[in-house]
Design an enzyme around this catalytic site. Structure first.
Site, PDB file in Angstrom:
ATOM      1  N   GLN A  29      53.625  13.748  78.581  1.00  0.00           N
ATOM      2  CA  GLN A  29      54.808  12.790  78.278  1.00  0.00           C
ATOM      3  C   GLN A  29      54.318  12.077  77.016  1.00  0.00           C
ATOM      4  O   GLN A  29      55.134  11.477  76.262  1.00  0.00           O
ATOM      5  CB  GLN A  29      55.233  11.647  79.300  1.00  0.00           C
ATOM      6  N   ARG A  44      46.272   3.883  84.387  1.00  0.00           N
ATOM      7  CA  ARG A  44      46.593   5.275  85.159  1.00  0.00           C
ATOM      8  C   ARG A  44      47.264   6.425  84.056  1.00  0.00           C
ATOM      9  O   ARG A  44      48.261   6.287  83.391  1.00  0.00           O
ATOM     10  CB  ARG A  44      47.762   5.160  86.153  1.00  0.00           C
ATOM     11  N   HIS A  51      50.032  16.152  86.780  1.00  0.00           N
ATOM     12  CA  HIS A  51      51.290  15.322  86.499  1.00  0.00           C
ATOM     13  C   HIS A  51      52.267  16.391  85.916  1.00  0.00           C
ATOM     14  O   HIS A  51      52.559  16.365  84.719  1.00  0.00           O
ATOM     15  CB  HIS A  51      51.240  14.173  85.640  1.00  0.00           C
ATOM     16  N   GLU A  79      53.818  13.263  92.636  1.00  0.00           N
ATOM     17  CA  GLU A  79      55.185  13.340  93.242  1.00  0.00           C
ATOM     18  C   GLU A  79      55.492  14.862  93.272  1.00  0.00           C
ATOM     19  O   GLU A  79      56.622  15.599  92.893  1.00  0.00           O
ATOM     20  CB  GLU A  79      56.333  13.016  91.960  1.00  0.00           C
ATOM     21  N   ASN A 116      55.273   6.053  94.044  1.00  0.00           N
ATOM     22  CA  ASN A 116      56.232   6.044  92.866  1.00  0.00           C
ATOM     23  C   ASN A 116      57.550   5.369  93.536  1.00  0.00           C
ATOM     24  O   ASN A 116      57.858   6.150  94.318  1.00  0.00           O
ATOM     25  CB  ASN A 116      56.111   7.283  91.995  1.00  0.00           C
ATOM     26  N   TYR A 144      61.336   3.633  92.190  1.00  0.00           N
ATOM     27  CA  TYR A 144      61.848   2.782  91.179  1.00  0.00           C
ATOM     28  C   TYR A 144      63.399   2.067  91.601  1.00  0.00           C
ATOM     29  O   TYR A 144      63.615   1.248  90.914  1.00  0.00           O
ATOM     30  CB  TYR A 144      62.419   3.980  90.151  1.00  0.00           C
ATOM     31  N   GLU A 153      53.689   3.863  90.208  1.00  0.00           N
ATOM     32  CA  GLU A 153      54.748   4.020  89.103  1.00  0.00           C
ATOM     33  C   GLU A 153      55.881   2.933  89.536  1.00  0.00           C
ATOM     34  O   GLU A 153      56.260   3.019  90.931  1.00  0.00           O
ATOM     35  CB  GLU A 153      55.430   5.186  88.858  1.00  0.00           C
TER      36      GLU A 153
HETATM   37  C1  GBH Z   1      58.802   9.525  87.806  1.00  0.00           C
HETATM   38  O1  GBH Z   1      59.342  10.155  88.598  1.00  0.00           O
HETATM   39  C2  GBH Z   1      57.826  10.488  86.767  1.00  0.00           C
HETATM   40  O2  GBH Z   1      56.469  10.398  87.496  1.00  0.00           O
HETATM   41  C3  GBH Z   1      57.425  10.051  85.616  1.00  0.00           C
HETATM   42  O3  GBH Z   1      56.860  11.058  84.950  1.00  0.00           O
HETATM   43  C4  GBH Z   1      58.757   9.527  84.926  1.00  0.00           C
HETATM   44  O4  GBH Z   1      58.794   9.396  83.450  1.00  0.00           O
HETATM   45  C5  GBH Z   1      59.568   8.310  85.637  1.00  0.00           C
HETATM   46  O5  GBH Z   1      59.526   8.662  86.805  1.00  0.00           O
HETATM   47  C6  GBH Z   1      60.669   7.747  85.220  1.00  0.00           C
HETATM   48  O6  GBH Z   1      61.842   8.786  85.303  1.00  0.00           O
HETATM   49  O7  GBH Z   1      67.265  14.976  90.005  1.00  0.00           O
HETATM   50  O8  GBH Z   1      68.606  13.365  91.344  1.00  0.00           O
HETATM   51  O9  GBH Z   1      66.027  13.432  91.259  1.00  0.00           O
HETATM   52  C7  GBH Z   1      60.495   9.334  89.357  1.00  0.00           C
HETATM   53  C8  GBH Z   1      61.386  10.505  89.994  1.00  0.00           C
HETATM   54  C9  GBH Z   1      62.607  12.175  89.203  1.00  0.00           C
HETATM   55  C10 GBH Z   1      63.679  10.340  89.856  1.00  0.00           C
HETATM   56  C11 GBH Z   1      63.675  12.778  88.491  1.00  0.00           C
HETATM   57  C12 GBH Z   1      64.868  10.812  88.918  1.00  0.00           C
HETATM   58  C13 GBH Z   1      66.158  12.675  88.429  1.00  0.00           C
HETATM   59  C14 GBH Z   1      67.425  12.634  89.462  1.00  0.00           C
HETATM   60  N1  GBH Z   1      62.397  10.781  89.370  1.00  0.00           N
HETATM   61  N2  GBH Z   1      64.910  12.326  89.090  1.00  0.00           N
HETATM   62  S1  GBH Z   1      67.396  13.614  90.526  1.00  0.00           S
END
Ligand code: GBH
Length: 460
Positions: A18, A75, A121, A168, A297, A299, A363
């Site tokens: 990334q 990290r 990753h 993840e 992680n 969110y 995260e």
């Molecule tokens: C993290 O993933 C990653 O570790 C990081 O690299 C990334 O930049 C960051 O989040 C922000 O996105 O297909 O319905 O799951 C978090 C998990 C994976 C949640 C992708 C959202 C897409 C929707 N993410 N997911 S779905």
């Protein structure tokens, strides 16, 4: 004022593909993400990590930023194909790649920033995918991953004391091999369970090696990072209460239960049946107890209902709308994220009660709606991200000081706007704005906020 103990770690997280760019520079071999990005339609803006935030060249600027924010820890992840370009245990290593990370680690330590290093990753060497199917091939991938880990412990373990084997596994297996939205883009019913199983085994055998051959001398800790959002049942109906439990098992328990308890969850076994690979007695003895901490992680939180056809969620429907029509929180730029700090506190309590391990939040972060479409001045004034971090940091502090949950560290995602996988560059998660035309970095209000918040809330 309530405060974290003085040894509480905080900082920012990034990942190699990334941020690094320089994909053909310094002897790096291609990864499955280089290949995936070239498939038309896979990345929403047609971009790739070819340049990203150019951090392979600008890493000193990144460290200056970390210093500016006053972090204690950083990290980041290693690119496997920068260290072993083809990837396998009999393939040559790349001294230039090893030197790059070694220098980065030295520079961090010189500035009193503790490195937390993720080995994987998502950027599998393309060479291993081509040679034998990568994560699908248990006999080969476990040995090759352990060899890669060994090279990293040997090269960096004198200075790196915090290792994360995988980022993840749910995304690796479900998004890479079931939904096909992440590399390598497969859509299968059986493959995600095989891949997940092989990732768990690779993790476990790499930890075994660390504990047997490195830990006594190097004295570090090692564990895994899993992703999970808190799940709230839509209403009090038994089906929806059960759906929330099943949802957590399909997202988290499928990895956490083998690793911390030694078996797959019953709810997963019941649904997946003989598509779920089995551990041999010897394997499960290695898997059980193979993480020194719980890397999390997280969110958002989700409102879930029984039903739907998505096996990756455990057949639960995910939303943010309550029965009365109200929303859970502030909507982010991406559809899957709304701000809801109480769910973070609940999740931390659940993890501590269920798995009894110290927790590192590896995260946590937010992407402001349309941040790529507004003026730089407006983007730097990222009030919704400040609101998010304020709420989540306070919720974590309450979990620690009021509920007694041992959270040891926190890494905000991310230090910089960067290549947001299938979303390309339009979705920005950084506390630092990146102008991709010039690579100029500008701190956002949220970065300044976190700097002050942790200065105030960690004991001296
Ligand atoms: C993290 O993933 C990653 O570790 C990081 O690299 C990334 O930049 C960051 O989040 C922000 O996105 O297909 O319905 O799951 C978090 C998990 C994976 C949640 C992708 C959202 C897409 C929707 N993410 N997911 S779905």
């Amino acid at each position: 004022m309530a405060q974290f103990p003085s040894d509480f770690q905080w900082g920012f997280a990034t990942a190699s593909y990334q941020i690094e760019g320089s994909v053909d520079i310094g002897g790096r071999g291609p990864s499955i993400w280089d290949t995936f990005c070239k498939i038309p339609g896979k990345i929403s803006d047609g971009s790739s990590g070819d340049v990203a935030t150019d951090s392979y060249r600008l890493y000193k600027e990144d460290i200056e930023l970390l210093k500016f924010y006053g972090v204690k820890a950083y990290r980041f992840s290693l690119s496997w194909s920068r260290i072993i370009p083809i990837g396998g245990r009999n393939d040559p290593t790349n001294p230039e790649g090893i030197t790059f990370y070694s220098t980065l680690i030295d520079e961090l330590l010189k500035n009193n920033i503790t490195p937390y290093v993720t080995l994987y990753h998502w950027d599998l060497p393309q060479g291993l995918h081509d040679r034998y199917g990568g994560w699908l091939n248990k006999e080969e991938i476990v040995k090759d991953y352990v060899n890669y880990a060994k090279i990293c412990y040997t090269a960096f373990g004198d200075r790196v004391k915090n290792w994360i084997t995988f980022n993840e596994p749910w995304c690796i297996s479900c998004l890479g091999y079931q939904k096909g939205v992440f590399a390598p883009g497969h859509k299968s019913g059986t493959e995600p369970w095989i891949v997940a199983h092989n990732v768990i085994l690779s993790h476990a055998y790499a930890v075994k090696l660390y504990r047997e051959e490195f830990k006594a001398v190097q004295g570090g800790q090692i564990g895994i990072t899993l992703d999970c959002h808190w799940q709230l049942p839509y209403d009090e109906s038994p089906e929806n209460i059960e759906a929330a439990r099943r949802g957590i098992d399909f997202k988290l328990g499928r990895f956490a239960d083998p690793i911390y308890k030694g078996y797959y969850p019953d709810r997963v076994k019941a649904v997946i049946g003989d598509r779920l690979p089995q551990f041999t007695a010897e394997e499960i003895a290695v898997v059980k107890g193979s993480s020194d901490f719980f890397g999390l992680n997280t969110y958002t939180s989700q409102i879930v209902q029984d039903g739907g056809d998505d096996e990756t969620t455990g057949f639960v429907k995910i939303g943010f709308t309550r029965p009365d029509g109200s929303q859970l929180g502030t909507q982010a730029h991406v559809s899957w994220l709304q701000t809801y700090p109480p769910g973070f506190r609940s999740l931390l309590n659940y993890l501590w009660e269920t798995y009894q391990k110290p927790i590192y939040v590896t995260e946590n972060g937010f992407t402001v709606k349309d941040e790529s479409k507004i003026s730089l001045d407006n983007a730097l004034h990222d009030a919704p991200r400040v609101e998010y971090f304020n709420g989540y940091a306070e919720a974590m502090l309450q979990a620690v000081t009021e509920d007694g949950v041992p959270v040891k560290g926190y890494f905000a995602w991310s230090l910089l706007d960067n290549f947001e996988w299938a979303d390309g560059y339009e979705t920005r998660f950084g506390v630092t704005y990146v102008d991709y035309a010039t690579q100029k970095r500008s701190p956002k209000l949220s970065g300044m906020f976190l700097k002050q918040w942790f200065a105030d809330h960690v004991k001296a």
